[in-house]
Scaffold this active site. Sequence first.
Site, PDB file in Angstrom:
ATOM      1  N   GLY A 138      10.483 -22.278  20.160  1.00 14.76           N
ATOM      2  CA  GLY A 138       9.306 -22.310  19.297  1.00 14.76           C
ATOM      3  C   GLY A 138       8.675 -20.933  19.303  1.00 14.76           C
ATOM      4  O   GLY A 138       8.925 -20.135  20.209  1.00 14.76           O
ATOM      5  N   GLN A 193       2.163 -14.584  18.609  1.00 13.15           N
ATOM      6  CA  GLN A 193       3.198 -13.947  19.435  1.00 13.15           C
ATOM      7  C   GLN A 193       3.911 -12.810  18.712  1.00 13.15           C
ATOM      8  O   GLN A 193       4.629 -12.031  19.343  1.00 13.15           O
ATOM      9  CB  GLN A 193       4.248 -14.984  19.870  1.00 13.15           C
ATOM     10  CG  GLN A 193       3.678 -16.049  20.788  1.00 13.15           C
ATOM     11  CD  GLN A 193       4.777 -16.977  21.252  1.00 13.15           C
ATOM     12  OE1 GLN A 193       5.077 -17.968  20.610  1.00 13.15           O
ATOM     13  NE2 GLN A 193       5.403 -16.645  22.372  1.00 13.15           N
ATOM     14  N   CYS A 245       7.875 -18.864  28.253  1.00 13.71           N
ATOM     15  CA  CYS A 245       7.211 -18.391  27.037  1.00 13.71           C
ATOM     16  C   CYS A 245       7.680 -16.970  26.765  1.00 13.71           C
ATOM     17  O   CYS A 245       7.688 -16.141  27.672  1.00 13.71           O
ATOM     18  CB  CYS A 245       5.688 -18.427  27.241  1.00 13.71           C
ATOM     19  SG  CYS A 245       4.773 -17.835  25.810  1.00 13.71           S
ATOM     20  N   LEU A 246       8.060 -16.692  25.532  1.00 13.01           N
ATOM     21  CA  LEU A 246       8.541 -15.346  25.190  1.00 13.01           C
ATOM     22  C   LEU A 246       7.454 -14.287  25.389  1.00 13.01           C
ATOM     23  O   LEU A 246       7.762 -13.116  25.561  1.00 13.01           O
ATOM     24  CB  LEU A 246       9.042 -15.315  23.741  1.00 13.01           C
ATOM     25  CG  LEU A 246      10.290 -16.167  23.453  1.00 13.01           C
ATOM     26  CD1 LEU A 246      10.592 -16.172  21.956  1.00 13.01           C
ATOM     27  CD2 LEU A 246      11.487 -15.668  24.241  1.00 13.01           C
ATOM     28  N   HIS A 303       2.780 -26.687  23.292  1.00  9.90           N
ATOM     29  CA  HIS A 303       2.857 -25.291  23.759  1.00  9.90           C
ATOM     30  C   HIS A 303       2.491 -24.327  22.617  1.00  9.90           C
ATOM     31  O   HIS A 303       1.662 -23.425  22.798  1.00  9.90           O
ATOM     32  CB  HIS A 303       4.281 -25.023  24.276  1.00  9.90           C
ATOM     33  CG  HIS A 303       4.523 -23.618  24.742  1.00  9.90           C
ATOM     34  ND1 HIS A 303       4.870 -23.312  26.037  1.00  9.90           N
ATOM     35  CD2 HIS A 303       4.473 -22.431  24.077  1.00  9.90           C
ATOM     36  CE1 HIS A 303       5.017 -21.991  26.148  1.00  9.90           C
ATOM     37  NE2 HIS A 303       4.788 -21.435  24.970  1.00  9.90           N
ATOM     38  N   GLU A 304       3.101 -24.534  21.438  1.00  3.88           N
ATOM     39  CA  GLU A 304       2.869 -23.604  20.327  1.00  3.88           C
ATOM     40  C   GLU A 304       1.450 -23.730  19.774  1.00  3.88           C
ATOM     41  O   GLU A 304       0.828 -22.730  19.409  1.00  3.88           O
ATOM     42  CB  GLU A 304       3.905 -23.812  19.212  1.00  3.88           C
ATOM     43  CG  GLU A 304       5.361 -23.622  19.640  1.00  3.88           C
ATOM     44  CD  GLU A 304       5.634 -22.347  20.429  1.00  3.88           C
ATOM     45  OE1 GLU A 304       4.913 -21.347  20.230  1.00  3.88           O
ATOM     46  OE2 GLU A 304       6.560 -22.359  21.255  1.00  3.88           O
ATOM     47  N   HIS A 321      -0.992 -21.791  21.690  1.00  3.36           N
ATOM     48  CA  HIS A 321      -1.035 -20.361  21.321  1.00  3.36           C
ATOM     49  C   HIS A 321      -2.072 -20.105  20.236  1.00  3.36           C
ATOM     50  O   HIS A 321      -2.719 -19.052  20.212  1.00  3.36           O
ATOM     51  CB  HIS A 321       0.329 -19.890  20.814  1.00  3.36           C
ATOM     52  CG  HIS A 321       1.291 -19.470  21.880  1.00  3.36           C
ATOM     53  ND1 HIS A 321       1.046 -18.408  22.716  1.00  3.36           N
ATOM     54  CD2 HIS A 321       2.508 -19.956  22.236  1.00  3.36           C
ATOM     55  CE1 HIS A 321       2.083 -18.255  23.556  1.00  3.36           C
ATOM     56  NE2 HIS A 321       2.976 -19.188  23.287  1.00  3.36           N
TER      57      HIS A 321
END
Length: 149
Positions: free
Chosen positions: A47, A52, A94-95, A136-137, A140
Amino acid sequence: MSLLKIVTIPSKNLREPSQEIKPADISQLSVLIENMIDTMYAGDGIGLAAPQIGKNIQLIVIGKDATTNNRDWALINPQIIKHSWRKQTAEEGCLSVPGINVKVTRSKKIIVKALNQEGKEFTFTAEDYFARVLQHEIDHLNGILIVDK
Ligand code: ZN
């Protein structure tokens, strides 16, 4: 295919809330969405949220291995309208937080309202892994990272 630069901690924009996208602007997002999907896969992510890649707008993409129809999804202005009482705990990465996995407790099931790429509102239920990736997304978009959990 064009890859975008992924923003990592401690970038300030990751901590800032994202702006709602106006319906009139949705038609201009298709290239950005394609690039976000390519960037997500290139980074081995499941995702990706717009903050990000440095844009604080309410847009997320979810990879086909997490969705219910084996297709990549793009969600505009997603909102969780209901959380299940039941929770599940699992490790997440997480990226934007490279090299760290964190155990995060999240609702097992959620109901999400969002706009699709045609600007049409839809509501759906997500469970288990799909629900986890969505939570999670969407975190953000509210400036929340796994290290806060
Ligand atoms: Zn993340």
